[in-house]
Design a protein around this motif. Structure first.
Motif, PDB file in Angstrom:
ATOM      1  N   ILE A 187      -9.231 -13.439   4.697  1.00 49.38           N
ATOM      2  CA  ILE A 187      -8.191 -13.918   5.597  1.00 49.38           C
ATOM      3  C   ILE A 187      -7.219 -14.852   4.886  1.00 49.38           C
ATOM      4  O   ILE A 187      -6.015 -14.799   5.115  1.00 49.38           O
ATOM      5  N   ASN A 188      -7.718 -15.700   4.003  1.00 46.34           N
ATOM      6  CA  ASN A 188      -6.858 -16.659   3.342  1.00 46.34           C
ATOM      7  C   ASN A 188      -7.138 -16.675   1.852  1.00 46.34           C
ATOM      8  O   ASN A 188      -8.121 -17.291   1.448  1.00 46.34           O
ATOM      9  N   PRO A 189      -6.361 -16.010   1.042  1.00 45.00           N
ATOM     10  CA  PRO A 189      -5.177 -15.246   1.400  1.00 45.00           C
ATOM     11  C   PRO A 189      -5.562 -13.885   1.986  1.00 45.00           C
ATOM     12  O   PRO A 189      -6.662 -13.384   1.724  1.00 45.00           O
ATOM     13  N   PRO A 190      -4.660 -13.277   2.766  1.00 47.39           N
ATOM     14  CA  PRO A 190      -4.978 -11.971   3.342  1.00 47.39           C
ATOM     15  C   PRO A 190      -5.091 -10.907   2.261  1.00 47.39           C
ATOM     16  O   PRO A 190      -4.154 -10.683   1.496  1.00 47.39           O
ATOM     17  N   ARG A 191      -6.250 -10.291   2.193  1.00 49.92           N
ATOM     18  CA  ARG A 191      -6.503  -9.194   1.253  1.00 49.92           C
ATOM     19  C   ARG A 191      -7.270  -8.124   2.016  1.00 49.92           C
ATOM     20  O   ARG A 191      -8.097  -8.436   2.871  1.00 49.92           O
ATOM     21  N   GLY A 192      -6.994  -6.875   1.704  1.00 50.52           N
ATOM     22  CA  GLY A 192      -7.678  -5.814   2.407  1.00 50.52           C
ATOM     23  C   GLY A 192      -7.428  -4.456   1.797  1.00 50.52           C
ATOM     24  O   GLY A 192      -6.903  -4.331   0.696  1.00 50.52           O
ATOM     25  N   GLN A 193      -7.807  -3.439   2.562  1.00 55.43           N
ATOM     26  CA  GLN A 193      -7.758  -2.055   2.114  1.00 55.43           C
ATOM     27  C   GLN A 193      -6.893  -1.256   3.088  1.00 55.43           C
ATOM     28  O   GLN A 193      -7.022  -1.393   4.312  1.00 55.43           O
ATOM     29  N   LEU A 194      -6.009  -0.408   2.545  1.00 64.23           N
ATOM     30  CA  LEU A 194      -5.238   0.517   3.363  1.00 64.23           C
ATOM     31  C   LEU A 194      -6.186   1.639   3.774  1.00 64.23           C
ATOM     32  O   LEU A 194      -6.700   2.368   2.937  1.00 64.23           O
ATOM     33  N   VAL A 195      -6.447   1.762   5.071  1.00 69.27           N
ATOM     34  CA  VAL A 195      -7.374   2.775   5.583  1.00 69.27           C
ATOM     35  C   VAL A 195      -6.632   4.066   5.875  1.00 69.27           C
ATOM     36  O   VAL A 195      -7.101   5.147   5.519  1.00 69.27           O
TER      37      VAL A 195
END
Length: 75
Positions: free
Chosen positions: A55-63
């Protein structure tokens, strides 16, 4: 809509809640790129799903990414 705006929104989201964001180009594609590193061009009316693992920093995966041309299949 930018990454700082997303950070402010994410700080208000409780664990287990889902969040849907709407943005405009070119900033929306830029935020997606900052979150997951994907060089995704999201066209007007397109949808993208990102699963965040930080969440901080926002990190993720393109689904997934759905471009507006797909909507024609439902007509």
């Amino acid at each position: 809509f930018d990454i700082q705006g997303l950070n402010r929104i994410l700080n208000e989201v409780k664990d287990g809640e889902d969040l849907m964001c709407v943005g405009q180009q070119p900033t929306f594609s830029h935020v997606v790129r900052q979150i997951c590193g994907a060089d995704a061009e999201i066209k007007r009316g397109g949808l993208a799903r990102l699963d965040l693992y930080s969440i901080n920093p926002p990190r993720g995966q393109l689904v997934w990414l759905i471009q507006p041309s797909v909507y024609e299949l439902f007509e």
